[in-house]
Design a protein around this motif. Structure first.
Motif, PDB file in Angstrom:
ATOM      1  N   GLN A 132       1.406   4.218  -2.930  1.00 24.82           N
ATOM      2  CA  GLN A 132       1.183   5.671  -2.753  1.00 24.82           C
ATOM      3  C   GLN A 132       2.412   6.445  -3.227  1.00 24.82           C
ATOM      4  O   GLN A 132       2.303   7.481  -3.868  1.00 24.82           O
ATOM      5  N   GLN A 133       3.572   5.913  -2.891  1.00 22.93           N
ATOM      6  CA  GLN A 133       4.812   6.598  -3.291  1.00 22.93           C
ATOM      7  C   GLN A 133       4.986   6.577  -4.808  1.00 22.93           C
ATOM      8  O   GLN A 133       5.368   7.571  -5.411  1.00 22.93           O
ATOM      9  N   SER A 134       4.685   5.422  -5.386  1.00 24.16           N
ATOM     10  CA  SER A 134       4.803   5.298  -6.846  1.00 24.16           C
ATOM     11  C   SER A 134       3.853   6.262  -7.540  1.00 24.16           C
ATOM     12  O   SER A 134       4.196   6.878  -8.550  1.00 24.16           O
ATOM     13  N   VAL A 159      -0.305  19.666  -4.813  1.00 23.36           N
ATOM     14  CA  VAL A 159       0.626  18.637  -5.280  1.00 23.36           C
ATOM     15  C   VAL A 159       1.311  19.051  -6.587  1.00 23.36           C
ATOM     16  O   VAL A 159       2.444  18.642  -6.876  1.00 23.36           O
ATOM     17  N   ILE A 218      -4.126   9.533  -4.587  1.00 23.45           N
ATOM     18  CA  ILE A 218      -3.319   9.283  -3.392  1.00 23.45           C
ATOM     19  C   ILE A 218      -4.152   9.655  -2.172  1.00 23.45           C
ATOM     20  O   ILE A 218      -4.780  10.717  -2.146  1.00 23.45           O
ATOM     21  N   ASP A 219      -4.130   8.784  -1.185  1.00 22.16           N
ATOM     22  CA  ASP A 219      -4.941   9.049   0.000  1.00 22.16           C
ATOM     23  C   ASP A 219      -4.383  10.232   0.785  1.00 22.16           C
ATOM     24  O   ASP A 219      -3.178  10.350   0.987  1.00 22.16           O
ATOM     25  N   GLY A 220      -5.309  11.086   1.218  1.00 22.65           N
ATOM     26  CA  GLY A 220      -4.941  12.180   2.125  1.00 22.65           C
ATOM     27  C   GLY A 220      -4.191  13.318   1.464  1.00 22.65           C
ATOM     28  O   GLY A 220      -3.621  14.182   2.142  1.00 22.65           O
ATOM     29  N   LEU A 221      -4.171  13.348   0.152  1.00 22.15           N
ATOM     30  CA  LEU A 221      -3.400  14.357  -0.570  1.00 22.15           C
ATOM     31  C   LEU A 221      -4.087  15.726  -0.513  1.00 22.15           C
ATOM     32  O   LEU A 221      -5.298  15.807  -0.611  1.00 22.15           O
ATOM     33  N   THR A 222      -3.288  16.779  -0.392  1.00 28.37           N
ATOM     34  CA  THR A 222      -3.835  18.123  -0.539  1.00 28.37           C
ATOM     35  C   THR A 222      -3.777  18.430  -2.034  1.00 28.37           C
ATOM     36  O   THR A 222      -2.718  18.767  -2.577  1.00 28.37           O
ATOM     37  N   TYR A 242       0.832  -1.209   0.000  1.00 32.55           N
ATOM     38  CA  TYR A 242       0.000   0.000   0.000  1.00 32.55           C
ATOM     39  C   TYR A 242       0.870   1.264   0.000  1.00 32.55           C
ATOM     40  O   TYR A 242       0.677   2.170  -0.803  1.00 32.55           O
ATOM     41  N   THR A 243       1.844   1.279   0.896  1.00 36.22           N
ATOM     42  CA  THR A 243       2.707   2.468   1.020  1.00 36.22           C
ATOM     43  C   THR A 243       3.524   2.660  -0.260  1.00 36.22           C
ATOM     44  O   THR A 243       3.634   3.776  -0.772  1.00 36.22           O
ATOM     45  N   HIS A 244       4.062   1.554  -0.740  1.00 37.23           N
ATOM     46  CA  HIS A 244       4.832   1.607  -1.992  1.00 37.23           C
ATOM     47  C   HIS A 244       3.971   2.217  -3.111  1.00 37.23           C
ATOM     48  O   HIS A 244       4.412   3.093  -3.850  1.00 37.23           O
ATOM     49  N   LEU A 277       2.710   9.104  -6.524  1.00 36.25           N
ATOM     50  CA  LEU A 277       3.181  10.493  -6.458  1.00 36.25           C
ATOM     51  C   LEU A 277       4.320  10.716  -7.467  1.00 36.25           C
ATOM     52  O   LEU A 277       4.340  11.711  -8.206  1.00 36.25           O
ATOM     53  N   ALA A 278       5.245   9.755  -7.508  1.00 35.20           N
ATOM     54  CA  ALA A 278       6.370   9.887  -8.445  1.00 35.20           C
ATOM     55  C   ALA A 278       5.871   9.859  -9.892  1.00 35.20           C
ATOM     56  O   ALA A 278       6.305  10.667 -10.722  1.00 35.20           O
ATOM     57  N   ASP A 279       4.926   8.971 -10.172  1.00 36.71           N
ATOM     58  CA  ASP A 279       4.377   8.888 -11.543  1.00 36.71           C
ATOM     59  C   ASP A 279       3.700  10.191 -11.929  1.00 36.71           C
ATOM     60  O   ASP A 279       3.848  10.671 -13.051  1.00 36.71           O
TER      61      ASP A 279
END
Ligand code: FE2
Lengths: 280, 252
Positions: free
Chosen positions: B12-14, B36, B28-32, B8-10, B16-18
């Motif tokens: 979310q990180q992917s 971004v 992405i969960d919890g994103l402002t 799950y964490t991976h 954002l990078a993508d």
């Protein structure tokens, strides 16, 4: 002119002459990103060797990407280790963020999800890096503009990693100010909750407000008064003296303006540390 | 080693990078969400600045739209491997070389131009290479000539090193050789146009470690010219290389 005692500055190619002369700017040390200076030759290698012979060199890495899901890049770490040893570098600091993901470097600092599994993952990585480099690293609390899938508070996240990895902390006071503003918390309370005994290094910088509720950490403006105040507050809380860096990456002013900022920071250090420590 | 991080964490990180690379809206969960975009803007800015400073001629040649188009395609599609950002432009060059981009039809010499501009950066920055031990004076024919090891010879199809790129057309297509080398004292990069024979000669001299007389014998066969004429033609060239310090002298 005599060198500052506590406060250094980031090395800039455009001021190389001035640093070598040591007249107009008097930093206690210079900070560089190892990535920009390792595995090079020619003109800038010669200049860097002279600089490194004249000043203590501290480092602030860019590409370790300690918070990435990817594997550690051992080949890169070997080069970093060689560089740190070659120039007798005293501090290797890095960002608590990720700049590489799924095998692609992004050259900027992305925010890590504040999650327990990330704490475990990153702490393990920091330990591996420290074992390999045979030194502790100082991780920097970065400024961030949005949380990502957070399940814990930022301060809990950072403190847990520092504890579990047994690493040092780079406290960027401006970043704390920026984050407190952007995410609506109290900067002093935040600092008080950090493991301050682990702070090995401090960064100070300017920033830019781009919206009523958003500051971007640009390193392109002078340090503002509230950040100086927050630094003074922090300096009194620290159990030991630490080196302090003035970061300025863009919109570079005249040298005397930078020297003014170095001196202003130095005065705060002197008041907070030299006096208190002479009493102790 | 990646035992602690959950999928799950991976993910979310992917994501954002993508998003930063492609601009596709992130889930992405919890994103402002209204903030971004600064990450994508900052990353784009760093990449663009670095490429502009490595490729000033290319950037000047392309229209703004074309430049941003190719930078954007690079960021979205190419996975940069350079840990030192100054090396990243070499990957941009590789990307353009390997990718079927429309822009290469308009600017037929684009790959050559990028190659030339990148090589200048590379030679300026690359780690020092030890010079052979040499003396200044010696006999051109009988002794082994020492050359500056900090060099590269490029073979190009278009004369991007000789002409303003804006004036290059299909008519300029040919076989060009250019020597780029780093001056020892100043660290500056110089370049020189070479004939095919001189580019062959420099590489022979460097690799073979034998007196020029032997190399000329071989050259006479390869290029079908008599040795004496070849030597008369070669000597001024060698003197020129010595004057601009590409040839420090002769092996001791
Ligand atoms: Fe910082």
């Amino acid at each position: 002119m005599e060198r500052n005692k506590h406060v250094g500055i980031g090395f800039r190619k455009d001021f190389a002459e001035e640093f070598l002369e040591g007249k107009d700017l008097t930093p206690a040390f210079l900070e560089v990103a190892p990535e920009n200076w390792m595995e090079i030759g020619g003109y800038w290698k010669k200049v860097f060797n002279k600089i490194a012979a004249q000043y203590p060199i501290y480092t602030h890495g860019l590409s370790l990407s300690i918070g990435t899901p990817d594997e550690l890049d051992w080949d890169f770490l070997k080069k970093v280790k060689y560089f740190l040893n070659e120039h007798n570098v005293q501090i290797y600091s890095e960002h608590l963020s990720y700049s590489k993901c799924d095998n692609a470097h992004l050259y900027d600092l992305l925010p890590i999800p504040f999650r327990w599994d990330a704490v475990k993952h990153i702490s393990q990585r920091i330990k591996s890096v420290q074992d390999f480099l045979e030194r502790k690293i100082a991780i920097e609390i970065v400024s961030y503009y949005t949380p990502v899938a957070a399940e814990m508070s930022e301060v809990e996240f950072i403190s847990s990693i520092v504890k579990e990895a047994d690493c040092n902390l780079l406290l960027d006071v401006n970043n704390i100010y920026v984050n407190a503003f952007n995410h609506n918390y109290d900067s002093k309370e935040f600092i008080e909750k950090l493991p301050l005994d682990k702070v090995e290094y401090i960064h100070m910088a300017g920033h830019e407000q781009v919206a009523p509720d958003l500051i971007i950490d640009t390193h392109g403006e002078p340090i503002i008064d509230p950040v100086y105040e927050l630094f003074e507050f922090t300096a009194h809380k620290l159990p030991k003296t630490v080196p302090v860096l003035l970061e300025r990456d863009f919109n570079i002013p005249e040298l005397n303006e930078l020297q003014y900022e170095l001196n202003r920071l130095e005065n705060i250090c002197t008041k907070a540390w030299d006096y208190e420590h002479s009493l102790a | 080693m990646n035992t602690h991080l959950h999928n799950y964490t991976h993910t979310q990180q992917s994501r954002l990078a993508d998003y930063c690379r492609t601009g596709d809206p992130p889930k992405i969960d919890g994103l402002t969400e209204n903030r971004v975009h600064h990450y994508r803007r900052l990353i784009h800015g760093v990449i663009d600045d670095t490429l502009q400073s490595a490729f000033p001629l290319t950037c000047d040649l392309l229209s703004q739209e074309e430049w941003y188009g190719v930078v954007d395609a690079f960021l979205s599609n190419y996975k940069c491997q350079s840990t030192s950002i100054w090396k990243m432009p070499s990957e941009f060059y590789r990307f353009v070389e390997e990718t079927g981009l429309e822009i290469k039809e308009k600017y037929i010499f684009l790959e050559d131009l990028l190659n030339f501009e990148w090589t200048e950066v590379e030679i300026y920055m690359m780690p020092d290479i030890a010079y052979p031990e040499s003396k200044t004076d010696g006999g051109w024919l009988s002794e082994v000539i020492a050359v500056n090891p900090e060099y590269k010879i490029l073979q190009l199809n278009y004369p991007v090193h000789l002409k303003n790129p804006k004036g290059i057309t299909e008519n300029d297509r040919g076989e060009y050789y250019v020597l780029l080398f780093r001056e020892k004292e100043s660290g500056k990069v110089r370049f020189m146009n070479l004939s095919v024979y001189f580019s062959w000669l420099i590489e022979k001299v460097e690799i073979e470690n034998t007196p020029l007389i032997k190399i000329l014998k071989e050259a006479a066969q390869v290029f079908g010219v008599n040795e004496k004429a070849l030597f008369e033609n070669t000597l001024p060239f060698l003197e020129e290389l010595k004057a601009n310090k590409f040839i420090p002298g002769f092996y001791i």
